[in-house]
Design a protein around this motif. Structure first.
Motif, PDB file in Angstrom:
ATOM      1  N   GLN A 178      34.245  54.860   2.534  1.00 60.01           N
ATOM      2  CA  GLN A 178      35.667  55.145   2.311  1.00 60.01           C
ATOM      3  C   GLN A 178      36.121  54.663   0.937  1.00 60.01           C
ATOM      4  N   ALA A 179      35.630  53.474   0.542  1.00 54.50           N
ATOM      5  CA  ALA A 179      35.990  52.931  -0.782  1.00 54.50           C
ATOM      6  C   ALA A 179      35.448  53.831  -1.889  1.00 54.50           C
ATOM      7  N   LEU A 180      34.211  54.310  -1.723  1.00 53.08           N
ATOM      8  CA  LEU A 180      33.600  55.188  -2.727  1.00 53.08           C
ATOM      9  C   LEU A 180      34.350  56.517  -2.808  1.00 53.08           C
ATOM     10  N   SER A 280      40.758  53.664  -9.736  1.00 51.13           N
ATOM     11  CA  SER A 280      39.417  54.191  -9.466  1.00 51.13           C
ATOM     12  C   SER A 280      38.343  53.117  -9.659  1.00 51.13           C
ATOM     13  N   TYR A 281      38.355  52.470 -10.820  1.00 54.32           N
ATOM     14  CA  TYR A 281      37.333  51.449 -11.111  1.00 54.32           C
ATOM     15  C   TYR A 281      37.498  50.208 -10.234  1.00 54.32           C
ATOM     16  N   PHE A 282      38.759  49.842  -9.997  1.00 46.97           N
ATOM     17  CA  PHE A 282      39.032  48.630  -9.208  1.00 46.97           C
ATOM     18  C   PHE A 282      38.474  48.761  -7.782  1.00 46.97           C
ATOM     19  N   ALA A 283      38.676  49.930  -7.167  1.00 44.81           N
ATOM     20  CA  ALA A 283      38.277  50.109  -5.769  1.00 44.81           C
ATOM     21  C   ALA A 283      36.790  50.423  -5.604  1.00 44.81           C
ATOM     22  N   LEU A 318      34.649  43.447  -1.030  1.00 44.89           N
ATOM     23  CA  LEU A 318      35.110  44.816  -0.776  1.00 44.89           C
ATOM     24  C   LEU A 318      36.412  44.821   0.025  1.00 44.89           C
ATOM     25  N   LYS A 319      36.478  44.026   1.096  1.00 45.62           N
ATOM     26  CA  LYS A 319      37.674  44.020   1.955  1.00 45.62           C
ATOM     27  C   LYS A 319      38.865  43.366   1.252  1.00 45.62           C
TER      28      LYS A 319
END
Length: 352
Positions: A178-180, A280-283, A318-319
């Protein structure tokens, strides 16, 4: 004996500043010099960083940015001394007493970072084909990461008995995917917004933003030091590593990280395309994907237990990042809605 050695080594360098050292303390690459003219900090850096470092600091001074720990010139006007293949520069020794709590310290540092970026900001020409190439290369890399994630989860699920690492990865897979996906969508939005633009905003970036490199004098004013990694680039190169380091911890809802970011943005607002690229980069879940790739290829030398611990720490990051990313998304959406409502109201007023 050790003290005599430190004095012996420092004396030839300090001679260029007409200083006589009485006592020297070592703190990694910085020496605290007690001398006939007061207390100073002598910093050692690699010679290859020297010219750029001095040039960027001088450029900031010329633009009126003075919250840099002053660098003293030698008697003949140089800003650094080459001695035994090492470069040294001299600064005042700042008291750096904790006059504020952690939150306030970070707030002040990010206000100053925004001011540094504001004063050094300039628009530079960007070829459209270079922007497209960067976008396509990044998109291709992230699509390969998606292929790897999907392939690895399939190979894990086909096994009758998964290893502890594979079992944990299976539990994390959905969140990583989901993050990607979120990152990739924001990257596509950024490209749509900027594909016809031939300019980009750059600033002088500090290169290693941290409260360890933001010191206070005895009046409570904060100053940046350690500009060895300074260069011209996107402001994202300062913000992203700082936030990533802040969020490397046990699971937490880091509202303070959101506050710190918006303190910065209050003084140096991002343009719409800059915000999309930042999001975009942060996530992007790069660190947890790398951990899985290393395990899959057998490259990690940690052993199963340490590999599992490493994966778990990357999942916490990640979380923690996901929480901040969702709060930013919510705030930006509210701003867009408020702007659209204001514009609609303005149009109604004009028509009536």
């Amino acid at each position: 004996m050790e003290e005599k050695n430190r004095l012996r080594k420092a004396s030839p360098i300090l001679k260029h500043y007409s200083l006589e050292p009485h006592f020297v303390e070592e703190f990694g690459r910085v020496q605290k010099i007690y001398s006939n003219k007061g207390v100073f900090a002598l910093k050692k850096i690699k010679p290859q960083h020297g010219a750029d470092f001095i040039r960027h600091v001088q450029a900031l001074y010329q633009k009126g940015y003075n919250r840099i720990v002053p660098i003293y010139p030698t008697g003949d006007g140089r800003y650094a001394v080459l001695y035994q293949n090492e470069l040294f520069y001299l600064m005042p020794w700042l008291a750096n007493e904790e006059k504020e709590d952690r939150f306030e310290r970070h707030q002040q540092m990010l206000r100053e970072l925004a001011r540094l970026h504001t004063l050094s900001a300039r628009e530079v020409p960007i070829k459209k084909e270079d922007r497209t190439e960067h976008y396509e290369r990044t998109l291709q890399e992230w699509e390969k990461e998606k292929e790897f994630l999907d392939g690895f989860i399939e190979s894990c699920e086909r096994k009758e008995y998964m290893s502890p690492f594979e079992l944990l990865f299976s539990l994390y897979y959905h969140d990583v995917s989901q993050a990607l996906k979120y990152s990739t969508n924001k990257l596509k939005d950024w490209y749509e917004k900027t594909k016809d633009s031939d300019k980009a905003r750059t600033v002088i970036i500090h290169g290693k933003v941290s409260t360890e490199h933001f010191l206070y004098d005895d009046r409570g004013y904060g100053y940046f030091m350690n500009f060895e990694n300074a260069r011209q680039g996107s402001p994202l190169h300062d913000l992203l590593p700082f936030l990533s380091r802040t969020l490397k911890s046990f699971p937490k809802r880091s509202d303070e990280s959101v506050d710190w970011l918006y303190t910065y943005l209050k003084f140096f607002p991002f343009k719409e395309d800059e915000m999309l690229l930042f999001q975009s980069y942060f996530a992007h879940p790069g660190s947890i994907i790398r951990a899985a790739e290393q395990y899959h290829k057998g490259e990690q030398k940690r052993g199963e237990r340490k590999a599992v611990q490493h994966l778990q720490r990357q999942y916490w990051l990640l979380k923690n990042t996901e929480y901040v990313a969702m709060r930013i998304d919510e705030i930006e959406r509210q701003k867009q809605e408020a702007k659209a409502a204001a514009e609609a109201q303005q149009q109604e007023g004009a028509q009536s």
